[in-house]
Design a protein around this motif. Structure first.
Motif, PDB file in Angstrom:
ATOM      1  N   PHE A 167     -34.032  56.483  82.764  1.00  0.00           N
ATOM      2  CA  PHE A 167     -33.354  55.396  83.470  1.00  0.00           C
ATOM      3  C   PHE A 167     -34.147  54.107  83.354  1.00  0.00           C
ATOM      4  CE2 PHE A 167     -31.512  59.169  85.349  1.00  0.00           C
ATOM      5  CZ  PHE A 167     -30.178  58.828  85.466  1.00  0.00           C
ATOM      6  N   VAL A 168     -35.460  54.197  83.499  1.00  0.00           N
ATOM      7  CA  VAL A 168     -36.312  53.011  83.365  1.00  0.00           C
ATOM      8  C   VAL A 168     -36.133  52.391  81.985  1.00  0.00           C
ATOM      9  CG1 VAL A 168     -38.689  52.176  83.305  1.00  0.00           C
ATOM     10  CG2 VAL A 168     -38.003  53.860  85.028  1.00  0.00           C
ATOM     11  N   LYS A 170     -34.363  48.604  81.455  1.00  0.00           N
ATOM     12  CA  LYS A 170     -35.153  47.520  80.877  1.00  0.00           C
ATOM     13  C   LYS A 170     -34.522  47.022  79.578  1.00  0.00           C
ATOM     14  CE  LYS A 170     -39.621  48.623  82.963  1.00  0.00           C
ATOM     15  NZ  LYS A 170     -41.034  49.030  82.743  1.00  0.00           N
ATOM     16  N   LYS A 171     -33.948  47.952  78.839  1.00  0.00           N
ATOM     17  CA  LYS A 171     -33.224  47.577  77.616  1.00  0.00           C
ATOM     18  C   LYS A 171     -32.032  46.691  77.975  1.00  0.00           C
ATOM     19  CE  LYS A 171     -30.426  49.758  73.962  1.00  0.00           C
ATOM     20  NZ  LYS A 171     -29.912  51.052  73.446  1.00  0.00           N
ATOM     21  N   MET A 172     -31.304  47.035  79.041  1.00  0.00           N
ATOM     22  CA  MET A 172     -30.153  46.235  79.446  1.00  0.00           C
ATOM     23  C   MET A 172     -30.589  44.854  79.928  1.00  0.00           C
ATOM     24  SD  MET A 172     -27.055  47.018  82.127  1.00  0.00           S
ATOM     25  CE  MET A 172     -28.067  47.389  83.552  1.00  0.00           C
ATOM     26  N   ALA A 173     -31.703  44.774  80.656  1.00  0.00           N
ATOM     27  CA  ALA A 173     -32.140  43.504  81.238  1.00  0.00           C
ATOM     28  C   ALA A 173     -32.669  42.523  80.202  1.00  0.00           C
ATOM     29  CB  ALA A 173     -33.222  43.770  82.284  1.00  0.00           C
ATOM     30  N   ASP A 174     -33.195  43.029  79.110  1.00  0.00           N
ATOM     31  CA  ASP A 174     -33.850  42.176  78.115  1.00  0.00           C
ATOM     32  C   ASP A 174     -32.835  41.276  77.416  1.00  0.00           C
ATOM     33  OD1 ASP A 174     -35.347  41.050  76.076  1.00  0.00           O
ATOM     34  OD2 ASP A 174     -36.493  42.880  75.711  1.00  0.00           O
ATOM     35  N   ALA A 197     -27.044  42.550  76.100  1.00  0.00           N
ATOM     36  CA  ALA A 197     -26.197  43.578  76.693  1.00  0.00           C
ATOM     37  C   ALA A 197     -25.062  42.925  77.473  1.00  0.00           C
ATOM     38  CB  ALA A 197     -27.033  44.465  77.625  1.00  0.00           C
ATOM     39  N   ASN A 198     -23.901  43.541  77.422  1.00  0.00           N
ATOM     40  CA  ASN A 198     -22.730  42.937  78.057  1.00  0.00           C
ATOM     41  C   ASN A 198     -22.898  42.717  79.550  1.00  0.00           C
ATOM     42  OD1 ASN A 198     -21.822  43.924  75.487  1.00  0.00           O
ATOM     43  ND2 ASN A 198     -19.752  43.496  76.189  1.00  0.00           N
ATOM     44  N   TYR A 199     -23.646  43.603  80.196  1.00  0.00           N
ATOM     45  CA  TYR A 199     -23.742  43.535  81.646  1.00  0.00           C
ATOM     46  C   TYR A 199     -25.137  43.166  82.130  1.00  0.00           C
ATOM     47  CZ  TYR A 199     -19.062  45.292  82.516  1.00  0.00           C
ATOM     48  OH  TYR A 199     -17.702  45.412  82.600  1.00  0.00           O
ATOM     49  N   PHE A 200     -25.934  42.460  81.309  1.00  0.00           N
ATOM     50  CA  PHE A 200     -27.282  42.171  81.800  1.00  0.00           C
ATOM     51  C   PHE A 200     -27.259  41.187  82.958  1.00  0.00           C
ATOM     52  CE2 PHE A 200     -26.949  38.440  79.361  1.00  0.00           C
ATOM     53  CZ  PHE A 200     -28.146  37.761  79.105  1.00  0.00           C
ATOM     54  N   ALA A 254     -39.116  42.010  80.243  1.00  0.00           N
ATOM     55  CA  ALA A 254     -38.304  43.119  80.758  1.00  0.00           C
ATOM     56  C   ALA A 254     -39.170  44.231  81.333  1.00  0.00           C
ATOM     57  CB  ALA A 254     -37.398  43.665  79.650  1.00  0.00           C
ATOM     58  N   ASP A 255     -40.409  44.322  80.888  1.00  0.00           N
ATOM     59  CA  ASP A 255     -41.321  45.343  81.412  1.00  0.00           C
ATOM     60  C   ASP A 255     -41.648  45.115  82.882  1.00  0.00           C
ATOM     61  OD1 ASP A 255     -41.506  46.792  79.064  1.00  0.00           O
ATOM     62  OD2 ASP A 255     -43.209  45.623  78.304  1.00  0.00           O
ATOM     63  N   GLU A 256     -41.366  43.914  83.393  1.00  0.00           N
ATOM     64  CA  GLU A 256     -41.662  43.601  84.791  1.00  0.00           C
ATOM     65  C   GLU A 256     -40.472  43.889  85.722  1.00  0.00           C
ATOM     66  OE1 GLU A 256     -44.270  39.936  85.345  1.00  0.00           O
ATOM     67  OE2 GLU A 256     -43.510  39.589  83.309  1.00  0.00           O
ATOM     68  N   LEU A 257     -39.389  44.477  85.179  1.00  0.00           N
ATOM     69  CA  LEU A 257     -38.252  44.831  86.027  1.00  0.00           C
ATOM     70  C   LEU A 257     -38.715  45.786  87.128  1.00  0.00           C
ATOM     71  CD1 LEU A 257     -35.109  44.453  86.178  1.00  0.00           C
ATOM     72  CD2 LEU A 257     -34.919  46.654  85.012  1.00  0.00           C
ATOM     73  N   GLY A 258     -38.201  45.594  88.330  1.00  0.00           N
ATOM     74  CA  GLY A 258     -38.655  46.351  89.489  1.00  0.00           C
ATOM     75  C   GLY A 258     -38.148  47.772  89.562  1.00  0.00           C
ATOM     76  N   VAL A 259     -38.364  48.542  88.522  1.00  0.00           N
ATOM     77  CA  VAL A 259     -37.968  49.948  88.510  1.00  0.00           C
ATOM     78  C   VAL A 259     -39.081  50.750  87.838  1.00  0.00           C
ATOM     79  CG1 VAL A 259     -36.677  49.617  86.355  1.00  0.00           C
ATOM     80  CG2 VAL A 259     -36.206  51.606  87.787  1.00  0.00           C
TER      81      VAL A 259
END
Length: 556
Positions: free
Chosen positions: A127-128, A132-136, A141-144, A164-169
């Motif tokens: 999931f992580v 992170k792939k989606m957020a970058d 990504a369509n839904y970032f 993206a590595d700093e995403l809070g997950v």
């Protein structure tokens, strides 16, 4: 806007007039007592269904269209899923999240028997990696934009201010996921049932690179079904039982076969010949079968609208002119469209939020009823706006209408063309018909003027319809400080004041649809279809994926 996204975003605005889920909503794999019905353990009879368009991608962060979302939601599985009443229930997660008192920390325990189809365990790290792939932003990504204002650092990441590595997950261990939020988000758990938040197997995805999600051979999945005989050009494919799925004994069908059927008469004929178990109907076929005992019409929460692109190839388009937008909006005869062209139970709509979707948290009043009708058909007023536009543009108005090549798509486009040209003398509409993937690409690049588009809600809140139209997130070059501020207020200032937030969202819809006419709502979809006796267990949903097939089967 405080949480604005600076980069252009790719929105889910493709035209999918009909999706092809089957009937008998709400029937499941249990009897009335909730116990498993052993007499219906499994059906070896192939269930034959249809889709109205090809699948764009099976990479869950590159969801482009309704058939893709449907397929992904049956081939993959997230932390949570929807039951037959759209209640959030655990899936890969063992239970609902543990949420801190301030609403900013989610701790989720994963079940330890979930497997990928290659035998790997599904872990918190999957999931992580996917999120992170989606957020970058580099992945587009369509839904970032769903990361903006939700998960901690999501806003800064999509604005390219943080990595993206700093995403809070993070994975606390293999089976414990911790999510830090930027602020409390009441609907966040329901978002976790939506396909962009599904996990991805990092090793497999990295190995496949750009080929991941483009064919059956380039997918590793963790849901009830495996996908076979599919690539991005396929007009048919199969879902077959996934033996590695932890709940495989509850999956009712060994195999479900799909055909892409763009012509309604083809779908009807295949149903009549016994080769199709659910046939989606529109127009004359829907009218003629209203009294057929196999016919049903199911109301959905999907809203179709006209998207007006205000800038094309970095130059102002015809729709940069407000009077052109208003002329089209007031001239459209939506009632005639739904009654004479669709004829499948869809209803004309005069707002962007559908009816019977979400209610006032204090009074229980339906949003659509409380917000009222916006921009009702008024041909006289429409011509007044067109006359103003002609003077400003020094001549008649010519518009290109982008349409997909499905039977229903083309009929709707032809109706809009003919009806508007008749109602607005001096207006010329040219219809440009292209296949689904071409339409997606043109809209991704903002290379169009006018298009019929669908928005299906991702979660059960008005924001799922409204937020994507803020200046930094839409792909139509619509810019409005007033609308942006209202959305920002609803997201932040009134986040913990449900009634004030509700009033603000109603005001925002009015700005979007009536004051600025940034888009034109057309109709709220219903699906008219013939369902063969013996088809059971297909579940419908009013947000996220349209249908799930885990419990679907047809009797011998």
């Amino acid at each position: 806007m405080k949480n604005g996204v600076k980069k252009s975003l790719v929105l889910l605005t493709t035209v999918l007039l009909l999706s092809a889920c089957g009937g008998n909503a709400g029937k499941s794999a249990t009897d009335g007592s909730g116990k498993e019905n052993k007499t219906e353990k499994q059906s070896s009879r192939v269930l034959n269904l249809m889709e109205a368009s090809e699948i764009g991608s099976m990479d869950t962060i590159f969801t482009q269209d309704e058939p893709s979302v449907n397929a992904q939601s049956n081939v993959f599985e997230g932390l949570y899923q929807l039951d037959e009443k759209d209640k959030i229930i655990p899936a890969t997660a063992k239970e609902l999240p543990e949420i801190s008192e301030d609403g900013k920390t989610y701790t989720i325990k994963l079940r330890e028997d979930a497997k990928w189809s290659n035998g790997d365990s599904v872990t918190a790290k999957d999931f992580v990696f996917a999120w992170k792939k989606m957020a970058d932003p580099k992945n587009q990504a369509n839904y970032f934009f769903l990361m903006d204002g939700t998960i901690l650092n999501g806003t800064e990441i999509v604005n390219e201010e943080k990595s993206a590595d700093e995403l809070g997950v993070k994975a606390l261990d293999d089976y414990t996921l911790e999510i830090q939020m930027e602020k409390p988000v009441p609907y966040f758990t329901s978002l976790l049932a939506f396909s962009p938040f599904f996990p991805q197997n990092e090793k497999f995805v990295t190995e496949k690179g750009k080929a991941y999600g483009t064919s059956s051979e380039n997918i590793v999945s963790n849901g009830p079904f495996l996908m076979e005989n599919w690539d991005q050009s396929s007009m048919s494919w199969d879902l077959v039982q996934n033996p590695e799925y932890y709940d495989a004994d509850k999956v009712k069908s060994e195999k479900i076969h799909f055909e892409v059927l763009k012509e309604t008469n083809t779908a009807f004929n295949l149903y009549e010949s016994g080769e199709l178990d659910v046939a989606v109907l529109t127009g004359d076929f829907a009218k003629q079968n209203k009294d057929n005992p196999d016919y049903e019409a199911i109301q959905r929460s999907k809203v179709y609208s006209l998207r007006m692109n205000q800038k094309r190839n970095d130059k102002p388009s015809i729709f940069a002119n407000e009077n052109v937008r208003k002329a089209i909006a007031y001239a459209l005869d939506k009632k005639s469209l739904v009654e004479n062209i669709l004829a499948d139970g869809s209803t004309d709509i005069y707002g962007y939020i559908p009816k019977d979707f979400v209610a006032n948290p204090e009074t229980g009043e339906d949003f659509r009823k409380e917000a009222g009708d916006l921009v009702k058909t008024d041909e006289k007023l429409a011509n007044e706006y067109l006359d103003k536009a002609k003077k400003e543009l020094n001549g008649d108005v010519t518009i290109e209408l982008l349409s997909k090549d499905g039977d229903g798509d083309k009929k709707v486009a032809e109706f809009i063309q003919g009806q508007l040209e008749k109602a607005l003398p001096g207006l010329k509409i040219n219809v440009k018909t292209v296949p689904l993937n071409n339409s997606i690409e043109l809209m991704r690049n903002s290379d169009y003027e006018l298009s019929v588009s669908m928005w299906g809600p991702d979660y059960q809140d008005p924001m799922t319809f409204l937020e994507s139209s803020v200046s930094s997130k839409n792909k139509t070059s619509y810019r409005s400080e007033k609308f942006d501020q209202l959305i920002d207020d609803a997201s932040n200032k009134y986040a913990n004041d449900p009634e004030k937030r509700w009033e603000t969202l109603i005001a925002a819809e009015k700005v979007l649809v009536e004051e600025d006419v940034a888009l034109i709502p057309l109709y709220q979809q219903a699906r008219g279809q013939l369902v063969r006796p013996g088809v059971e267990g297909i579940q419908y949903h009013n947000f996220g994926a349209t249908c799930t097939y885990k419990y679907a089967y047809i009797t011998e």
